[in-house]
Design a protein around this motif. Structure first.
Motif, PDB file in Angstrom:
ATOM      1  N   LEU A 392       0.919  -1.197  -0.006  1.00 54.58           N
ATOM      2  CA  LEU A 392      -0.001   0.043   0.059  1.00 54.58           C
ATOM      3  C   LEU A 392       0.850   1.264  -0.040  1.00 54.58           C
ATOM      4  N   LYS A 393       0.389   2.284  -0.707  1.00 51.10           N
ATOM      5  CA  LYS A 393       1.027   3.550  -0.611  1.00 51.10           C
ATOM      6  C   LYS A 393       0.967   4.279   0.626  1.00 51.10           C
ATOM      7  N   VAL A 394       1.840   4.669   1.339  1.00 50.53           N
ATOM      8  CA  VAL A 394       1.695   5.598   2.672  1.00 50.53           C
ATOM      9  C   VAL A 394       2.595   6.647   2.479  1.00 50.53           C
ATOM     10  N   TYR A 395       1.729   7.966   3.049  1.00 51.42           N
ATOM     11  CA  TYR A 395       2.388   9.030   2.946  1.00 51.42           C
ATOM     12  C   TYR A 395       2.602   9.499   4.377  1.00 51.42           C
ATOM     13  N   GLY A 396       3.195  10.844   4.812  1.00 52.18           N
ATOM     14  CA  GLY A 396       3.315  11.290   6.228  1.00 52.18           C
ATOM     15  C   GLY A 396       4.497  10.548   6.677  1.00 52.18           C
ATOM     16  N   GLY A 397       4.409  10.862   8.125  1.00 47.51           N
ATOM     17  CA  GLY A 397       5.191   9.964   8.878  1.00 47.51           C
ATOM     18  C   GLY A 397       6.601  10.361   9.349  1.00 47.51           C
ATOM     19  N   LYS A 398       7.218  11.100   8.278  1.00 51.72           N
ATOM     20  CA  LYS A 398       8.575  11.751   8.311  1.00 51.72           C
ATOM     21  C   LYS A 398       8.444  12.941   9.152  1.00 51.72           C
ATOM     22  N   ASN A 399       7.260  13.698   8.757  1.00 55.28           N
ATOM     23  CA  ASN A 399       7.359  15.088   9.473  1.00 55.28           C
ATOM     24  C   ASN A 399       6.037  15.232  10.512  1.00 55.28           C
ATOM     25  N   ALA A 403       0.366   8.585   9.691  1.00 54.50           N
ATOM     26  CA  ALA A 403       0.710   7.764   8.470  1.00 54.50           C
ATOM     27  C   ALA A 403      -0.891   8.074   7.808  1.00 54.50           C
ATOM     28  N   TRP A 404      -0.716   8.322   6.352  1.00 49.35           N
ATOM     29  CA  TRP A 404      -1.684   8.626   5.544  1.00 49.35           C
ATOM     30  C   TRP A 404      -1.750   7.529   4.477  1.00 49.35           C
ATOM     31  N   VAL A 405      -2.525   6.618   4.426  1.00 46.80           N
ATOM     32  CA  VAL A 405      -2.519   5.191   3.990  1.00 46.80           C
ATOM     33  C   VAL A 405      -3.547   5.217   2.632  1.00 46.80           C
ATOM     34  N   HIS A 406      -3.633   4.916   1.297  1.00 47.01           N
ATOM     35  CA  HIS A 406      -4.082   4.780   0.376  1.00 47.01           C
ATOM     36  C   HIS A 406      -4.568   3.468   0.167  1.00 47.01           C
ATOM     37  N   PHE A 407      -6.198   3.447  -0.117  1.00 52.04           N
ATOM     38  CA  PHE A 407      -6.716   2.190  -0.283  1.00 52.04           C
ATOM     39  C   PHE A 407      -7.671   2.446  -1.659  1.00 52.04           C
ATOM     40  N   PRO A 408      -7.102   2.338  -2.675  1.00 54.48           N
ATOM     41  CA  PRO A 408      -7.781   2.822  -3.989  1.00 54.48           C
ATOM     42  C   PRO A 408      -8.747   2.034  -4.207  1.00 54.48           C
ATOM     43  N   GLY A 409      -9.932   3.015  -4.712  1.00 52.48           N
ATOM     44  CA  GLY A 409     -11.109   2.431  -5.132  1.00 52.48           C
ATOM     45  C   GLY A 409     -12.011   1.988  -4.074  1.00 52.48           C
ATOM     46  N   ARG A 410     -11.627   2.169  -2.722  1.00 52.74           N
ATOM     47  CA  ARG A 410     -12.466   1.885  -1.821  1.00 52.74           C
ATOM     48  C   ARG A 410     -12.910   3.134  -0.824  1.00 52.74           C
ATOM     49  N   SER A 411     -14.379   2.988  -0.285  1.00 52.85           N
ATOM     50  CA  SER A 411     -14.358   3.904   0.485  1.00 52.85           C
ATOM     51  C   SER A 411     -13.918   3.866   1.830  1.00 52.85           C
ATOM     52  N   ILE A 441      -7.191   6.267   4.870  1.00 53.43           N
ATOM     53  CA  ILE A 441      -7.235   6.371   6.076  1.00 53.43           C
ATOM     54  C   ILE A 441      -6.086   7.077   6.931  1.00 53.43           C
ATOM     55  N   ARG A 442      -6.104   7.729   8.015  1.00 52.35           N
ATOM     56  CA  ARG A 442      -5.444   8.337   8.974  1.00 52.35           C
ATOM     57  C   ARG A 442      -4.857   7.465   9.974  1.00 52.35           C
ATOM     58  N   VAL A 443      -3.828   7.001  10.349  1.00 49.39           N
ATOM     59  CA  VAL A 443      -3.168   6.064  11.370  1.00 49.39           C
ATOM     60  C   VAL A 443      -2.347   6.976  12.232  1.00 49.39           C
TER      61      VAL A 443
END
Length: 464
Positions: A392-399, A403-411, A441-443
């Motif tokens: 999964l593609k995960v963004y954020g975390g470094k700063n 963690a901002w996690v992408h679930f393509p095509g899903r609600s 989703i944000r974790v």
């Protein structure tokens, strides 16, 4: 007896829900029937604020709390791991709590007792307190913030307003700005900017087809534009709410990006409200304050907080910087009006909390808090590694601690519900931060280490 008209819908706060009867009253429909007369009792003739009626459902985080409570009732023996609401879990360092305890104990003595402080922040500490914090050359928390947090950034001590937290100051700023201004927000964004704009009457009608409010400009911030809006296509607005590091995406704006934002605001005559509540988590060269950018003092206000930096989510302490150079279109200083708002709506932050704030910014306090921040950084690495290992593609975390996690095509609510139901882990659905958060989703990394490791194990097992 006057019965509530049908348009009122509920005789209850907007955040309440009938979904969990043990926590909230049931929904009450106000109809002029004899049955309702017996059930409702008396309703006044005071109409509900139409702006409150414009709010959609409940505020995001109370809604998540409701779903948590329902889950606990359904699975009373399950160990629920909460990685949703960004509430800190590390104990506040002793050097800070001891300073607050000392201040509290001093209140029981003639020499140490103080009553109301200044609304903007206590001006003068006792000689004993000045010696304790080795800050004998400074006046108060306002000056310490100016000298420590904003060192070499040109912020003056009397431009700093001490508060009970950044979220409270968002609403005070909205009261300052009024209902006639136009606003822009990042999309996705922290929901308090939008909800407060609805409450004061800035937002206009909600558009079901877009999930947006008519009078708010949503600045799309996504991986395709490096989580920074395309300012060449962004309409002019009076106010720009901008959070860096961003909540929820966890990404921080670079220096060139903030320079473009300041230039954009100056060219359009706009005011930037810059939220730097997570700036202490920045680990690269990204600016920690908008006032690192030349000219920002003419176009920006900055709000910040001890909540995530020092674990003061329950203590409540923050600040807002309003530069003297920031002026309305008629040349009147914004700072003078904000001072009036503060003096009218606020009696000042707790003197005990302010003593804690001073300890946070002492050499020993900063060193201790850096260890807590490092701990949360390690936590977010665990979460990022877990989702990344699943492809999964995960963004954020470094700063930021998110963690901002992408679930393509899903609600995003569907993903939230699945993870809660099957892994007993609470996250936050991205759609709660605006239409731009759909599919994410944000974790949160604000958890204890054993909980982070267990959550990682459960998520890998569920999503493999």
């Amino acid at each position: 007896m006057y019965l509530c008209p049908p348009s009122s819908r509920y005789c209850m706060p907007h955040a309440a829900s009938s979904r969990h009867p043990k926590l909230y009253l049931s929904r009450v429909i106000c109809n002029a029937t004899s049955e309702d007369k017996a059930r409702l009792g008396h309703c006044t003739k005071v109409p509900r604020n139409v702006n409150m009626e414009s709010l959609k459902n409940g505020y995001l985080f109370p809604e998540i709390s409701i779903r948590e409570a329902e889950h606990i009732e359904k699975y009373p023996h399950a160990k629920l791991i909460k990685l949703g609401i960004g509430d800190t879990t590390r104990p506040i360092p002793h050097v800070i709590t001891s300073a607050m305890a000392q201040k509290a104990l001093a209140l029981s003595t003639d020499i140490g007792y103080t009553g109301y402080g200044d609304e903007q922040g206590n001006k003068l500490l006792s000689a004993l307190e000045l010696l304790r914090f080795d800050l004998a050359s400074v006046k108060d928390l306002r000056e310490v913030i100016a000298n420590v947090v904003y060192k070499d950034k040109g912020v003056k001590w009397d431009e700093v307003f001490i508060s009970d937290g950044a979220q409270c100051d968002i609403s005070r700023l909205q009261l300052l700005l009024g209902s006639e201004v136009t606003i822009a927000v990042q999309d996705p964004t922290f929901p308090a900017y939008v909800d407060s704009s609805i409450i004061v009457g800035q937002a206009g009608k909600f558009q079901e087809e877009t999930g947006k409010y008519q009078n708010i400009v949503y600045m799309r911030s996504c991986p395709e534009n490096d989580f920074f809006p395309d300012l060449t296509t962004t309409p002019q607005t009076d106010v720009i709410f901008f959070c860096s590091p961003n909540n929820p995406t966890g990404t921080a704006a670079s220096r060139p990006q903030l320079e473009r934002l300041v230039e954009f605001a100056k060219a359009n005559g706009s005011i930037i409200v810059h939220d730097s509540a997570y700036s202490s988590y920045i680990s690269d060269e990204s600016p920690r304050s908008i006032f690192e950018i030349p000219g920002a003092n003419e176009v920006a206000i900055e709000i910040s907080s001890f909540s995530k930096f020092a674990g003061f989510t329950g203590v409540r302490l923050g600040w807002t910087v309003v530069p003297k150079e920031l002026k309305y279109s008629n040349g009147f200083p914004v700072m003078k009006d904000f001072n009036r708002i503060v003096c009218t709506c606020f009696n000042g932050a707790s003197s005990i909390a302010q003593a804690g704030g001073l300890a946070c910014l002492s050499a020993d306090g900063c060193q201790a808090l850096c260890r807590s921040i490092d701990y949360y950084h390690e936590n977010v690495d665990i979460i990022v590694d877990a989702f990344t290992s699943l492809g999964l593609k995960v963004y954020g975390g470094k700063n930021a601690p998110y963690a901002w996690v992408h679930f393509p095509g899903r609600s995003s609510w569907e993903v939230f519900d699945e993870i809660l139901e099957r892994a007993h882990v609470v996250t936050v659905p991205g759609a709660g931060f605006g239409p731009g958060g759909e599919g994410y989703i944000r974790v949160s990394a604000f958890g204890r280490r054993e909980s982070m490791l267990e959550a990682s194990r459960r998520l890998k097992s569920l999503l493999k």
